[in-house]
Design an enzyme around this catalytic site. Structure first.
Site, short mmCIF file in Angstrom:
data_model
loop_
_atom_site.label_atom_id
_atom_site.label_comp_id
_atom_site.label_asym_id
_atom_site.label_seq_id
_atom_site.Cartn_x
_atom_site.Cartn_y
_atom_site.Cartn_z
CE LYS A 44 6.90 -1.74 11.62
NZ LYS A 44 6.55 -2.93 10.52
CD GLN A 45 3.48 2.40 9.43
OE1 GLN A 45 4.04 1.47 9.23
NE2 GLN A 45 2.90 2.91 8.30
CD GLU A 103 2.92 -3.63 9.61
OE1 GLU A 103 2.58 -3.68 8.36
OE2 GLU A 103 4.19 -3.67 9.99
CD1 TRP A 153 0.48 -0.78 3.15
CD2 TRP A 153 -0.29 1.18 3.30
NE1 TRP A 153 0.77 -0.33 4.49
CE2 TRP A 153 0.23 1.11 4.73
CE3 TRP A 153 -1.18 2.45 3.33
CZ2 TRP A 153 0.43 1.90 5.61
CZ3 TRP A 153 -1.02 3.34 4.57
CH2 TRP A 153 -0.32 2.92 5.45
CG ASP A 154 4.70 0.82 1.40
OD1 ASP A 154 3.85 0.25 2.11
OD2 ASP A 154 6.01 0.63 2.00
#
Length: 765
Positions: free
Chosen positions: A602-603, A490, A359-360
């Site tokens: 994580k992000q 994640e 999906w990046d």
């Protein structure tokens, strides 16, 4: 190991001094590519020290059988692997019978490796003292041609410094290669033909299972003091190997040079029975041009790319080097020439992540390609997903969805899901939303609505059907909920009601309904075709609307923020600042169980939603959520710092925005995650571009106009960038005390600057 050994330089990546500890990292950092193929910066000559060999061909992969401890229904049968392709770069070098091997030399001096990003070439120069006492100067230059994208070229020169010597050059092809990340040590390649034809060599091989046919080829030319030599060769030929050996006596301070041309022809774009013929034609073109002329064309091609894509930064060479490295690697990976290709997270620099599409692409890469190239390049990336729609529907069917619902894969090469970690494959379903958002983002930026009636609406309908079926009604909450998911963070698996997932699900449904109305009204023929193909009905649309209008979002009245998921406040909320530094990175120090129970992010997760849908929230709301969630964010995803940099800039927190910018731009150059030897983080590099253009430049599309709210870090004197907005090319120049605009293409453009309209005319700023 020195993690900061790359020399600051505005246009080049430079390593000085030979350290075997840095070899594998440098093989990643100095990787080269041309969109059609790429390779790690492996030495041409023999190297017996630790190394990670890697040559890759775009679109060529192998379905490596899934390896899991316990099989679950719905698991993909394979994980697609980008394949280490047959190697053409090798040149064995011997001096008076002793092989040149930097790992075993008595001394290596004046070692310098340079990746020249401005001109698109890799060089390596050094003085070596061999164990037999002979001193030699070696100069090497290599590039993969953008003009002839099936071919690469190497110039390799040896100059003896202390005596007359015999030099042996042995250029070779080798198809006896393996992947470092093979699950079962399968044989990936089958070599079918090793052919010598005069001074040309060819190896035909095809991949097992996927049956991609390739021809790896080479031809060499020899020179003494720049004068052409005709030397007889001795041929070595094995079942997976072919070489030509050329010997020459070379006097002290004379220079013996080999120019080697090599590369691949592939049945993805050539008839499989004509691969050798095609290779001969390519070699003929390359040899006719010669190394220097090919290099001139390379410089010209890269000049054209930089003319549009460059971002200049005055007063901060490390920041300048970082952004150019990111832009360079993005262009080495994908140029938009082939709509069957996409952008792998490692590009052509390593095997991790399988070289597949994530999906990046939609979330991070499309903005870069829309703005720095013709809009057709971004449209090709959208077409890639449309072409895989049937596979996305199949993927959803395997998980029990029906009626044309589509779940796009987390990881794919051909549209099939090929990721085999359950918490990703089954649960990280927010990726569907990124596909829809990319369609919206493309139309918003380019003003080209034609994609939606032609292709996009079918994709949106299939995605909306998925969200409708994936949500279920909670009588306890009297709302629709989405259970058992993994959000962008994640470090939380199998959680309920991830805010970002629920929000993008609601948005996808509403966006689809909105476009159905537009197409029914303005594109009647397309509407009738789509209704006939998808069988949508008013009753189905009403059910979607019911789900969207009654979607549940976890919220804390006390904190006045949306919660990342239902149970987030049940965690022990210790911020990253209070976490012992010896425990970082937690993904390398902690058990997965401990990570999942922690508050660490994580992000960007909730903040990813605030990035995509910025205009749905106030700046005050963004500030509250940023204040709460960023202190729990460990930024252990390459995709994390860029989003936080953009949002910190919007909030006026320029020191923090700058820190995040440096982290994303120099993630690989400074090896923040201690893993660069595995390959570069290509897709996050587009986030670096976003950090400047959307973060510091404040570029948005508002009221169908390009809008800027520029800011500048105190460390910079100025910066500039160009964007292609609806075939108008505008250059933005930002200084400490002023911003000005130049319209380079187009006659007149009205833009917003700090929400005030201004007219920009060509050559008037």
């Amino acid at each position: 190991m020195n993690l900061n050994y790359i020399k600051p330089n505005a246009w080049s990546i430079i390593e000085e001094g030979f350290d075997p500890e840095n070899v594998k990292s440098s093989e990643s950092l100095f990787s080269i590519g041309n969109g059609a193929m790429g390779q790690r910066a492996n030495f041409e000559e023999t190297y017996s020290g630790p190394t990670f060999q890697g040559s890759y061909i775009a679109g060529v992969y192998y379905p490596d059988k899934t390896r899991v401890g316990w099989w679950k229904n719905g698991y993909p049968e394979y994980f697609a692997k980008v394949l280490n392709a047959p190697s053409w770069i090798g040149i064995n070098v011997s001096i008076n019978g002793e092989p040149l091997d930097l790992f075993n030399c008595k001394k290596v001096e004046n070692f310098k490796r340079e990746l020249n990003m401005k001109e698109g070439w890799l060089s390596r120069n050094f003085k070596a003292t061999l164990n037999n006492g002979i001193e030699i100067q070696v100069n090497i230059k290599r590039f993969l041609s953008l003009e002839l994208d099936e071919v690469g070229a190497i110039s390799y020169s040896v100059t003896p410094l202390n005596q007359k010597v015999n030099v042996l050059f042995e250029p070779y092809l080798d198809s006896g290669i393996t992947n470092e990340d093979s699950n079962w040590d399968d044989k990936f390649w089958n070599t079918t033909n090793v052919l010598k034809d005069e001074e040309q060599g060819f190896i035909e091989a095809h991949t097992m299972k996927t049956n991609f046919h390739t021809c790896t080829f080479m031809e060499s030319h020899l020179f003494l003091n720049n004068k052409s030599l005709q030397l007889n060769s001795v041929v070595r030929k094995k079942s997976q190997f072919l070489s030509f050996m050329y010997e020459q006596d070379v006097k002290e301070n004379e220079t013996f040079t080999i120019h080697k041309y090599g590369g691949y022809t592939v049945d993805r774009n050539r008839p499989k029975n004509e691969l050798i013929t095609a290779a001969k034609n390519v070699l003929k073109q390359a040899a006719k041009l010669g190394f220097e002329e090919l290099l001139m064309l390379q410089k010209k091609s890269w000049k054209a790319i930089w003319e549009m894509a460059d971002i200049t930064i005055e007063g901060d060479v490390k920041a300048q080097q970082g952004i150019r490295f990111n832009i360079f690697q993005l262009n080495q990976t994908y140029l938009g020439k082939d709509s069957q290709l996409n952008i792998g997270p490692k590009g052509f620099t390593g095997e991790k992540y399988g070289g597949s599409t994530y999906w990046d692409t939609e979330a991070y890469c499309i903005p870069f390609y829309m703005s720095t190239k013709d809009q057709q390049v971004a449209k090709s990336l959208l077409k890639y997903r449309y072409n895989h729609l049937d596979k996305a529907i199949e993927n959803a069917e395997k998980l029990g969805f029906k009626n044309g619902a589509a779940l796009y894969p987390m990881v794919t090469m051909n549209g099939e899901e090929c990721h085999n970690e359950w918490e990703i494959t089954f649960e990280e379903i927010h990726r569907n939303g990124a596909i829809a958002f990319a369609i919206f983002n493309y139309c918003r930026y380019t003003g080209d609505y034609s994609y939606i009636p032609e292709k996009g609406l079918e994709v949106l309908i299939a995605i909306a059907r998925f969200w409708h079926q994936r949500a279920n009604f909670s009588t306890a909450k009297n709302k629709y909920v989405i259970l058992g998911v993994t959000g962008p963070n994640e470090y939380e698996n199998n959680i309920n009601n991830n805010f970002y997932t629920n929000y993008i699900a609601k948005w996808c449904i509403n966006y689809t309904l909105e476009n159905i109305e537009i197409i029914a009204k303005d594109f009647k023929a397309d509407y009738d075709r789509i209704v006939d193909k998808t069988n949508i009905s008013e009753s189905e649309l009403a059910q979607w609307k019911e789900v969207a209008e009654n979607m549940y979002f976890p919220y804390s009245e006390e904190l006045n923020i949306y919660l990342q998921q239902d149970g987030f406040l049940d965690k022990e909320l210790i911020t990253v600042a209070d976490l012992d530094k010896s425990q970082r990175p937690i993904n390398q120090k902690w058990s997965w169980d401990r990570i999942l129970r922690s508050p660490y992010i994580k992000q960007a997760d909730v903040l990813q939603g605030f990035y995509f849908f910025e205009d749905h929230f106030t700046t005050e709301e963004l500030e509250r959520h940023f204040n709460f969630y960023e202190p729990f964010t460990v930024h252990e995803s390459s995709l994390s710092p860029c989003i936080h940099s953009i949002q910190a800039a919007k909030l006026g927190r320029m020191d923090q925005a700058y820190e995040f910018y440096l982290r994303t731009s120099r993630l690989d150059l400074d090896d923040y995650n201690h893993e660069v030897e595995e390959g570069l983080h290509i897709t996050s590099m587009a986030g670096t571009w976003m950090s400047i253009v959307e973060g510091f430049g404040g570029m948005r599309v508002k009221n169908d106009m390009l809008s800027f709210e520029t800011k500048i870090p105190k460390q910079w004197k100025s910066y500039s960038f160009k964007v292609n907005f609806r075939n108008n090319i505008i250059k933005v120049n930002v200084h400490q005390n002023e911003t000005n605009f130049e319209l380079l293409e187009g006659d007149e453009l009205t833009i917003l600057m700090n929400n005030k309209p201004i007219k920009v005319k060509k050559n008037n700023f």
